[in-house]
Scaffold this motif. Structure first.
Motif, short mmCIF file in Angstrom:
data_model
loop_
_atom_site.label_atom_id
_atom_site.label_comp_id
_atom_site.label_asym_id
_atom_site.label_seq_id
_atom_site.Cartn_x
_atom_site.Cartn_y
_atom_site.Cartn_z
N MET A 91 0.85 -1.19 0.00
CA MET A 91 0.00 0.00 0.00
C MET A 91 0.88 1.23 0.00
O MET A 91 2.04 1.18 0.39
N LYS A 92 0.30 2.33 -0.45
CA LYS A 92 0.99 3.62 -0.40
C LYS A 92 0.26 4.43 0.67
O LYS A 92 -0.93 4.70 0.53
N ARG A 142 0.08 7.75 3.41
CA ARG A 142 0.55 9.05 3.88
C ARG A 142 -0.26 9.41 5.12
O ARG A 142 -1.48 9.33 5.09
N LYS A 193 -4.08 8.94 4.32
CA LYS A 193 -4.47 8.64 2.93
C LYS A 193 -3.79 7.35 2.52
O LYS A 193 -2.58 7.20 2.67
N LEU A 218 -3.52 4.26 -0.56
CA LEU A 218 -3.82 3.64 -1.86
C LEU A 218 -3.56 2.15 -1.73
O LEU A 218 -2.50 1.74 -1.26
N SER A 263 -9.34 7.79 2.39
CA SER A 263 -8.84 8.96 3.09
C SER A 263 -9.75 9.25 4.28
O SER A 263 -10.97 9.24 4.13
#
Lengths: 206, 268, 103
Positions: free
Chosen positions: C5-6, C8, C19, C21, C72
Motif C-alpha cells: 500500500m501507499k 501518507r 491517505k 492507496l 482517506s
C-alpha cells in the motif's frame, strides 16, 4: 486508372516545384516509408496493406493539414467522383431507424474488432445529428436539421448519398472517411444513414 | 474514499443531460478529474517501478541503477524531460521505454524478446514491469521543464519522420493523427482533443502521460497512447519500441519543450 | 502477493489525516470474460487501521468499491512519529499489512 496516374504526376510536380529542399524532402519521405514498413505488424483484420496509400491519401498526406494546391484538389475530387456507384434500383433513402443505429455504432475495421461483428459509421463521433444525443463530437459540422434546411429533392438525395459514399469527391482532403468507396458501409447502410439525414420523420429533422 | 469518487462521477453524469450548454458539461468533467487528483493510483506503479529499478534481477542478477538514461549512468532525476534522444552506444534515437529495454538487455542480461514481452499490463495476472519502471522514471521528472535535444543528425531526422507520420493518412478510414489533433477546441463525442500542432497543445498533452486511466484501472505510457491511437485509426498494430513509435514521440516531445513535465497523471 | 500500500499520514492541529492507496482488482462478480464466463467476485472485505496499536477505523467493504481503492479519513489525536498500521483482508483470505509513521 488514368485519373489516378495524372494525380500522381501532379503531386510529384508539386513537391519538386514547390520545395527548394526537394532532396531533403524525398530523403525524409524514404525514411518515413522505411519506418512505417518496419514498425507495424498485421493484427486481426488489419493487414499491412492498410499502410499502402492510394493517390488521394498520398496527396492529402503531403498537404500536411493544409488545403492542397487547387489543381491537385480538383484532380482528387474528379478522381473520387468517378468512383461513386449509385443504387441500381434508383432508391437513395433507406430506413432512418437503422441509420440512427449505424450513426451510433463506433465499432468496425479496428484490429480489435470481431471481423464478423457490426461495422458502423460512428457519425456522432464527429457530428451533431439528433437533438436528443448530447454526446456528439465537433470535428465535422453539425448536421442537426440537415434535411429541414435543404429539403428532400432528388438532387439533395444524390448529393447526400454520394457524400457518404465518397466524401473526397466533394471536398478534397476532408477529414471524413469514404464509407462506400473504401468498403466500410454497404449500399443499404449508406441509404439508411442518408434517410437519417433526410427523412422528415427522422429525429435529425425535428 | 472510492465510494466518494464514484459519487462524484455519478453527479457529473447526472448533470450532463440537463445542461445543454456544452461548456458546462466540460466543466463538470473537469471537476470529476480534479476530484480524482488526490490519491492517484499511479503511485502504486511508481512504487513498484522503483523497487524493480533497485532490485537485482535477470540472468546477470544486477539492478538497473547503472542504466544510462541520457544524463549519465544511474541518473534518473530529470532524465525523462530530455527524452527521446540519440544514444551513441546504441547508435539510435530512443524513447524511455526503448532505453529501459536496452538496459535490461545490456546490464541485466535479458533477451530483447523477454524484456519486451509484456509492454502493456492487463490486470493482476499480467502486470507489466515496463509500465511500472516507466511510471517510476517519469515521476522523477515531475516539475522539470521539457528539454528534448535536437543536436544530433539522427534526432533531427527522427523529428522530421515523426512529423511526416503525424500527417500520414492511410487505412480504411483515411485517418492520420492530424485528422483529430490539428485543430483547437475539437471533440470526439465528449472527449476533448488536444491540438498537437501548437506548442501549447503538445505541451498539455505530452506532459500528462503516463497516466492512470480510471476507465481501465491501469497505468498507461506514451507508447500505449500511440499504440491505441493507431488501433482506432484502423491501422495495423504498432510495434513496441519501433522506429515509427520513437519518431512520433520525438516529434511530440520536442514540440512540448519548455513546459514543466507533470505526470504520471490521472485521466478518465 | 499483493503490492504494498501507499500510505501518507500527516497531523494538522489536533487531527491526523491518513491517505491510503491499495492495489487490488476489486472484481465485482458481475463481469464476464471474453468467453462469456462470469469472472468470480474478488474484493477487499475488511479494513482495519490502528494508531499505536489502537483501532481508529474498522470497515467492511463490498464490490461497489473501485479497483485500486483510495481511502482517506481523519481522526483526532496522533502526533509526529506515531505508528499507523493498515490491514486488509479479501474474500479469498488474502491479506496485507503495511505501516508508516505520522509525518
Amino acid at each position: 486508372m488514368r485519373p489516378y496516374a495524372r494525380l500522381g504526376l501532379l503531386v510529384v510536380a508539386a513537391i519538386v516545384g514547390g520545395c527548394a529542399t526537394a532532396l531533403d524532402e524525398s530523403e525524409t519521405a524514404a525514411k518515413t516509408a522505411a519506418a512505417l514498413k518496419a514498425s507495424f505488424r498485421p493484427a486481426g483484420q488489419a493487414g499491412l496493406d492498410r499502410l499502402e496509400q492510394d493517390e488521394t491519401q498520398r496527396a492529402c498526406s503531403l498537404a500536411a493539414g493544409k488545403a492542397p494546391p487547387k489543381d491537385v484538389a480538383a484532380m482528387i475530387e474528379q478522381t473520387n467522383l468517378a468512383t461513386i456507384r449509385y443504387p441500381a434500383d434508383g432508391k437513395l433513402l433507406g430506413d432512418w431507424k437503422n441509420g440512427e443505429r449505424i450513426a451510433q455504432e463506433g465499432r468496425g475495421k479496428q484490429f480489435s474488432d470481431d471481423p464478423k461483428g457490426p461495422v458502423g459509421a460512428n457519425c456522432y463521433a464527429c457530428h451533431q445529428l439528433s437533438k436528443g444525443e448530447l454526446s456528439f463530437g465537433t470535428i465535422g459540422p453539425s448536421l442537426y436539421q440537415y434535411g429541414k434546411l435543404r429539403g428532400n429533392s432528388v438532387d439533395v438525395q444524390r448529393y447526400t448519398f454520394g457524400k457518404i459514399y465518397n466524401s473526397e469527391a466533394f471536398t478534397a482532403c476532408t477529414n471524413m472517411p469514404r464509407f462506400g468507396h473504401k468498403g466500410i458501409l454497404s449500399e443499404q447502410q449508406i441509404k439508411d444513414v442518408a434517410a437519417l439525414l433526410l427523412d422528415p420523420a427522422s429525429p435529425v429533422n425535428q | 474514499m472510492k465510494a466518494v469518487r464514484a459519487a462524484v462521477a455519478l453527479v457529473a453524469l447526472a448533470i450532463a443531460p440537463s445542461l445543454l450548454a456544452q461548456g458546462s458539461t466540460a466543466d463538470e468533467i473537469a471537476k470529476y478529474r480534479a476530484a480524482l487528483q488526490d490519491g492517484n493510483p499511479a503511485e502504486l506503479w511508481e512504487g513498484r517501478g522503483e523497487a524493480l529499478w533497485k532490485q537485482q534481477r535477470g540472468p546477470k542478477n544486477v539492478s538497473l541503477e547503472r542504466c544510462d538514461l541520457g544524463l549519465g549512468a544511474g541518473v534518473v532525476k530529470g532524465a525523462y524531460a530530455q527524452l527521446p534522444r540519440y544514444f551513441a552506444d546504441a547508435d539510435r534515437v530512443m524513447d524511455l521505454e526503448t532505453r529501459l529495454v536496452w538496459c535490461m538487455v545490456t546490464l541485466q542480461g535479458y533477451t530483447e524478446a523477454d524484456a519486451k514481452k509484456n509492454p502493456f499490463g492487463n490486470g493482476n495476472d499480467r502486470k507489466s514491469d515496463l509500465e511500472a519502471l516507466t511510471a517510476y522514471v517519469t515521476s522523477e521528472s515531475r516539475g522539470v521543464k521539457m528539454n528534448v535535444p535536437m543536436r544530433h543528425a539522427k534526432e533531427a531526422e527522427a523529428y522530421r519522420v515523426g512529423e511526416k507520420l503525424f500527417y500520414f493518412r492511410g487505412g480504411t478510414h483515411d485517418f492520420a493523427c492530424a485528422t483529430c489533433h490539428s485543430e483547437e477546441g475539437k471533440r470526439i463525442r465528449l472527449q476533448d482533443l488536444p491540438d498537437l500542432t501548437t506548442a501549447q497543445g503538445a505541451q498539455k498533452a505530452y506532459t500528462t502521460w503516463p497516466a492512470y486511466r480510471v476507465s481501465q484501472g491501469e497505468l498507461r505510457t506514451f507508447e500505449w497512447r500511440l499504440y491505441d491511437c493507431f488501433r482506432q485509426q484502423r491501422f495495423p498494430e504498432l510495434v513496441f519500441g519501433s522506429d515509427a513509435a520513437i519518431a512520433l514521440t520525438m516529434f511530440l516531445a520536442r514540440n512540448a519543450n519548455g513546459a514543466p513535465f507533470d505526470a504520471p497523471a490521472i485521466k478518465r | 502477493m499483493a503490492d504494498p500500500m501507499k500510505i501518507r499520514a500527516t497531523t494538522l492541529g489536533d487531527s491526523t489525516e491518513v491517505k491510503v492507496l491499495m492495489s487490488h482488482e476489486m472484481e465485482t462478480g458481475q463481469r464476464k470474460d471474453a468467453q462469456g464466463q462470469t469472472i468470480p467476485a474478488w474484493f477487499i472485505q475488511n479494513v482495519i487501521v490502528t494508531w499505536n496499536g489502537r483501532t481508529v477505523l474498522s470497515a467492511q467493504w463490498g464490490t461497489a468499491v473501485s479497483k485500486n481503492p483510495f481511502l482517506s479519513f481523519k481522526f483526532k489525536g496522533g502526533a509526529k512519529g506515531d505508528r499507523i498500521a493498515i490491514s486488509w483482508m479479501d474474500n479469498r483470505g488474502d491479506k496485507r499489512t503495511d505501516e508508516t509513521v505520522i509525518a
